[in-house]
Design an enzyme around this catalytic site. Sequence first.
Site, PDB file in Angstrom:
ATOM      1  N   GLU A  16      -0.096   9.601  -0.316  1.00  0.00           N
ATOM      2  CA  GLU A  16       0.688   8.548   0.312  1.00  0.00           C
ATOM      3  C   GLU A  16       1.949   9.129   0.926  1.00  0.00           C
ATOM      4  O   GLU A  16       2.532  10.069   0.385  1.00  0.00           O
ATOM      5  CB  GLU A  16       1.061   7.493  -0.737  1.00  0.00           C
ATOM      6  CG  GLU A  16      -0.115   7.018  -1.570  1.00  0.00           C
ATOM      7  CD  GLU A  16       0.310   6.417  -2.902  1.00  0.00           C
ATOM      8  OE1 GLU A  16       1.471   5.970  -3.017  1.00  0.00           O
ATOM      9  OE2 GLU A  16      -0.519   6.389  -3.834  1.00  0.00           O
ATOM     10  N   GLU A  67       4.861  -2.575   1.081  1.00  0.00           N
ATOM     11  CA  GLU A  67       4.751  -2.936  -0.330  1.00  0.00           C
ATOM     12  C   GLU A  67       6.140  -3.138  -0.906  1.00  0.00           C
ATOM     13  O   GLU A  67       7.080  -2.418  -0.548  1.00  0.00           O
ATOM     14  CB  GLU A  67       4.025  -1.848  -1.104  1.00  0.00           C
ATOM     15  CG  GLU A  67       3.929  -2.142  -2.583  1.00  0.00           C
ATOM     16  CD  GLU A  67       3.235  -1.043  -3.366  1.00  0.00           C
ATOM     17  OE1 GLU A  67       3.050  -1.197  -4.574  1.00  0.00           O
ATOM     18  OE2 GLU A  67       2.885  -0.025  -2.732  1.00  0.00           O
TER      19      GLU A  67
END
Length: 391
Positions: A174, A286
């Site tokens: 990520e 997020e």
Amino acid sequence: MESLTMLLIMGHFIQLGVSVIPVSTIYSPDGDLIDCIYRTDQRAFDHPLLRNHIIQEYPTNMPQIEKSVQENWQIWHDTGEKCPAETIPMRRELNPVSHQKQHVHVPKEYEVANRATSGHKYAIAYMINRTNVYGTRATFNVWTPKVESAYDFSLAQIWLASGSYETADLNTVEAGWQVSRSRYNDSQARLFTYWTADGYNKTGCYGLDLPGFVQTSSTIAIGAAIGRTSTYGGTQFDMTLQIWKDLFSGHWWLALGPNLVPIGYWPAVIFTTLSDYATAVEWGGEVLYRNLSSVNTVAQMGSGEYADKGYGKAAYFCNLKVAENNHTLLPVQDFGVQADYPEYYTVKKSSNRNCGNHFYFGGPGPQRSEAVRGTTVFGFCFLFYLSVFCF
């Protein structure tokens, strides 16, 4: 004074469990200390599977020419100082964050999934057809969220993953931008990377905090603040990230900017299900919202505006590309979108000539009745609260 400085430097590295002293230290205008350490001294090589690792100097089939990101891309670049050859810039942790697990029992599968996702809220896009994936690239704008609670986070990033929580073998790599007051002691947008090899249970960590990611760039500091951000209704500042699997070494490389400046890589050997290819790609935002005060603190995503506000006001992901079986990055023809708390954060698909198939995302998050726009706070970070261990 020199002796005191040396003691502080030595104490910092002893605290982190390594026996290296920086070649030089750069004092960033924002208060960060950027230590230039030899590449061979980075923590990656403390990983038991990387003890005899040979550094891959450069990605395969990429011309080895000097590349640079935009001028002053990170705030520490304003000093005009650079790390010497054969060294990498490492942001010094003045208040190191604990990476020890908080739960000492061995969790059941559903407990691992619940702990990894509890409090996390998403507004994302994802590939509809799950095939073998060997890379992705995206351009997304950078914002400066504020955080009302020091323990809430917000981020925008790209994910490559394989495996699942159910089988306890979820692997991910990520990267993106992140704001985390508890981690960085401020509300600046910062470049971050993350990885896990078991669904955030016992493995995984940010950047260079613990063994795993191997940095090769001498110009980009993971965790350092990004020099420019987008303006609501005005100039948009975006960043391009690419993660791809090297055909020769098998490592997952990370590059930054339109010129694709290599930052470093996650060695294939530290993964299980992700060692050969990924089966899922996601892009988006997020927020970790825990509401520890029980007073509905504000945690915004992206610009803090809903997706339907569009360009210049909402956060976006543009020029999405994916490399599948032929290993060539191609524009994404179609993708799905999902927002698990649409009352707080939304996502909306769009398409135009400049951005191709793209999407907007974000939102204000939970609101207190007395909260007003302009005093609310953005927060963001992917997976930090998990307190994970790297081996």
